[in-house]
Design an enzyme around this catalytic site. Structure first.
Site, short mmCIF file in Angstrom:
data_model
loop_
_atom_site.label_atom_id
_atom_site.label_comp_id
_atom_site.label_asym_id
_atom_site.label_seq_id
_atom_site.Cartn_x
_atom_site.Cartn_y
_atom_site.Cartn_z
N GLN A 23 29.64 -20.31 -74.41
CA GLN A 23 29.43 -20.58 -75.84
C GLN A 23 30.07 -19.53 -76.75
O GLN A 23 30.04 -19.69 -77.97
CB GLN A 23 27.92 -20.66 -76.14
CG GLN A 23 27.22 -21.81 -75.47
CD GLN A 23 27.70 -23.19 -75.94
OE1 GLN A 23 28.30 -23.34 -77.00
NE2 GLN A 23 27.45 -24.20 -75.15
N CYS B 234 19.84 -28.30 -70.76
CA CYS B 234 20.02 -27.57 -69.49
C CYS B 234 19.40 -26.18 -69.55
O CYS B 234 19.97 -25.20 -69.05
CB CYS B 234 21.49 -27.45 -69.11
SG CYS B 234 22.25 -29.01 -68.74
N ASP C 272 28.25 -14.94 -69.13
CA ASP C 272 28.51 -16.36 -69.29
C ASP C 272 29.05 -16.58 -70.71
O ASP C 272 28.29 -16.53 -71.68
CB ASP C 272 27.20 -17.14 -69.05
CG ASP C 272 27.31 -18.62 -69.40
OD1 ASP C 272 28.35 -19.03 -69.95
OD2 ASP C 272 26.34 -19.35 -69.13
N LYS D 290 35.06 -26.62 -73.71
CA LYS D 290 34.27 -26.20 -74.89
C LYS D 290 35.15 -25.47 -75.91
O LYS D 290 34.69 -25.10 -76.97
CB LYS D 290 33.12 -25.30 -74.45
CG LYS D 290 32.05 -26.06 -73.66
CD LYS D 290 30.85 -25.21 -73.41
CE LYS D 290 30.01 -25.73 -72.27
NZ LYS D 290 29.09 -26.81 -72.67
N HIS E 79 21.29 -20.89 -69.31
CA HIS E 79 21.63 -22.27 -68.94
C HIS E 79 21.29 -22.44 -67.45
O HIS E 79 21.37 -21.48 -66.70
CB HIS E 79 23.12 -22.46 -69.18
CG HIS E 79 23.64 -23.84 -68.99
ND1 HIS E 79 23.99 -24.33 -67.75
CD2 HIS E 79 23.88 -24.82 -69.87
CE1 HIS E 79 24.45 -25.56 -67.90
NE2 HIS E 79 24.39 -25.90 -69.16
N1 PMP Z 1 26.50 -21.82 -69.75
C1 PMP Z 1 26.27 -22.16 -71.02
C2 PMP Z 1 25.69 -21.15 -71.95
C3 PMP Z 1 26.60 -23.44 -71.46
O1 PMP Z 1 26.38 -23.78 -72.72
C4 PMP Z 1 27.15 -24.36 -70.55
C5 PMP Z 1 27.48 -25.78 -70.96
N2 PMP Z 1 26.51 -26.39 -71.74
C6 PMP Z 1 27.37 -23.95 -69.24
C7 PMP Z 1 27.03 -22.67 -68.87
C8 PMP Z 1 27.97 -24.86 -68.20
O2 PMP Z 1 29.26 -25.20 -68.56
P1 PMP Z 1 30.06 -26.33 -67.77
O3 PMP Z 1 29.17 -27.53 -67.73
O4 PMP Z 1 31.29 -26.54 -68.58
O5 PMP Z 1 30.35 -25.79 -66.42
#
Ligand code: PMP
Length: 410
Positions: free
Chosen positions: A207, A369, A204, A230, A127
């Site tokens: 997910q 993203c 991270d 999430k 991401h």
């Molecule tokens: N890492 C991953 C794998 C994600 O899916 C996301 C959110 N789509 C993020 C980081 C960022 O999370 P947040 O926007 O809640 O900070």
């Protein structure tokens, strides 16, 4: 599965938004859970209750409400600590979410342990939050970002991983589950190999936390990041787990109230863990919401959640494959988590998403993203359906029927 269907009914009732009818006639089919999940009453009501009956700033007051708010906030930290299987609440830092957690590590670890030419290993499926955070360190300190490539079916090329390590490798930062491909990465091996090279690792978990039990001690990762929103919790709160030995050794992220012991114009000393990383008024109401969300998930149990979501994902992949021109990205069903990125013929993902929306079906479209991953796959974007514990086979049927309708229009 029958028992799960009955349980599901009860769970769905916990989420009022799922009763919504869109455009006056279509019941909401919410399949954008990888972006954010809906919130159960238990979470919303606990937060409302706190605002109505407790609200006061934490850690600073001798008065009744402040003490009560502090107790709630710290009890939430204990809930997070248990949920992650951490050793102590000193290892649980509240942040705004995964993004802030990763930025904190990149910035503070980078400052303490990385010099020009030192390296971080990330992967091609990250991401943006786990790419750009390191690029900021790169711009400031001249570090090098090494990228672990993926296979055509969206798995990490593990045979390349070992080759990326050298005497300049300082940290590895890799996602547990891809938010685009649904790939569940072999994090145990990834962590073990990093440690064999004497290198710490950040996972991270944005997910993974909603879909599988996490035990940071058993994983043995050095840092672990996730977002409350999430996993059925509120927005604006997340967590950074860090082994105490690392959190002790890296400098604070931001300066301000709460994170200090003593301040003078000559010299300031910092607070103990985890407060050293929590400058300013924390979102103490969101921490309550997060704790209720984690309790909610725990009360259902990951066995039931995983059984249900695996069934749903396998069913969805099978049903989607019935659609002519369907391309699903990512690994085979067995290695696929509850996220499905797809493309139908040459229908633009944005058209698909917009038309599905008119039928009450919420999917995500775009690059999710993860622009470098899109480039690797040779595409601009995808449509993405992602599941949560409250989704049903009927939701999948509605999605497939919706896609068929859109296809006929083109
Ligand atoms: N890492 C991953 C794998 C994600 O899916 C996301 C959110 N789509 C993020 C980081 C960022 O999370 P947040 O926007 O809640 O900070």
């Amino acid at each position: 599965m029958r028992r799960m269907q009955t349980l599901l009914k009860t769970y769905r009732d916990d989420f009022p938004i799922l009763q919504k009818v869109l455009y006056g006639k279509y019941p909401l089919v919410y399949l954008d859970n990888a972006a954010t999940t809906q919130k159960p009453r238990q979470v919303v009501e606990a937060m409302t209750e706190e605002y109505y009956n407790v609200n006061a700033n934490v850690h600073r007051g001798v008065h009744f409400l402040s003490q009560k708010a502090t107790e709630l906030h710290e009890a939430s930290r204990e809930t997070v600590c248990r949920f992650l299987g951490a050793r102590s609440t000193r290892e649980i830092v509240f942040t705004r979410g995964t993004t802030e957690s990763i930025n904190l590590v990149a910035s503070c670890f980078g400052q303490a342990f990385m010099k020009e030419g030192d390296e971080v290993i990330i992967s091609e499926m990250e991401h943006h939050s786990n790419i750009v955070s390191w690029q900021l360190v790169q711009a400031r300190q001249g570090i090098r970002i090494r990228v672990l490539p993926i296979t055509d079916d969206g798995r990490l090329r593990m045979e390349e991983y070992e080759k990326l390590f050298n005497e300049r490798t300082r940290i590895v930062s890799i996602t547990h589950i891809s938010n685009v491909l649904g790939t569940v990465n072999p994090v145990r091996d990834i962590i073990r190999i990093a440690h064999e090279h004497g290198v710490p690792i950040l996972i991270d978990g944005a997910q993974s936390t909603p879909h599988m039990p996490i035990d940071v001690q058993s994983l043995d990762c050095d840092f672990f990041a996730f977002s409350g929103h999430k996993i059925y919790g509120p927005t604006g709160i997340g967590v950074l787990y860090g082994k105490e030995e690392w959190l002790d050794r890296i400098p604070p992220y931001m300066g301000g109230g709460e994170m200090i012991k003593n301040v003078s114009f000559e010299k300031t000393t910092f607070n103990e863990l985890p407060y050293k990383f929590e400058a300013g008024t924390p979102d103490y109401v969101a921490s309550t919401g997060l704790a209720r969300a984690l309790e909610y998930v725990t009360s259902i149990g990951f066995d039931a959640i995983q059984a249900h979501e695996r069934d749903l994902t396998a069913y969805a992949i099978r049903r989607l494959m019935e659609v002519e021109g369907m391309k699903i990205y990512g690994p085979s069903i067995e290695e696929h988590d509850a996220v499905i990125s797809f493309q139908v013929g040459n229908i633009h993902h944005l058209d698909m998403g917009t038309l599905l929306d008119r039928l009450g079906i919420a999917v995500r479209t775009g690059h999710h993203c993860a622009e470098p991953l899109m480039r690797r796959l040779g595409i601009e974007g995808t449509c993405r359906a992602s599941f949560a514990l409250y989704n049903t086979r009927q939701d999948v049927d509605a999605l497939v029927a919706g896609i068929q309708r859109v296809r006929q229009m083109f």
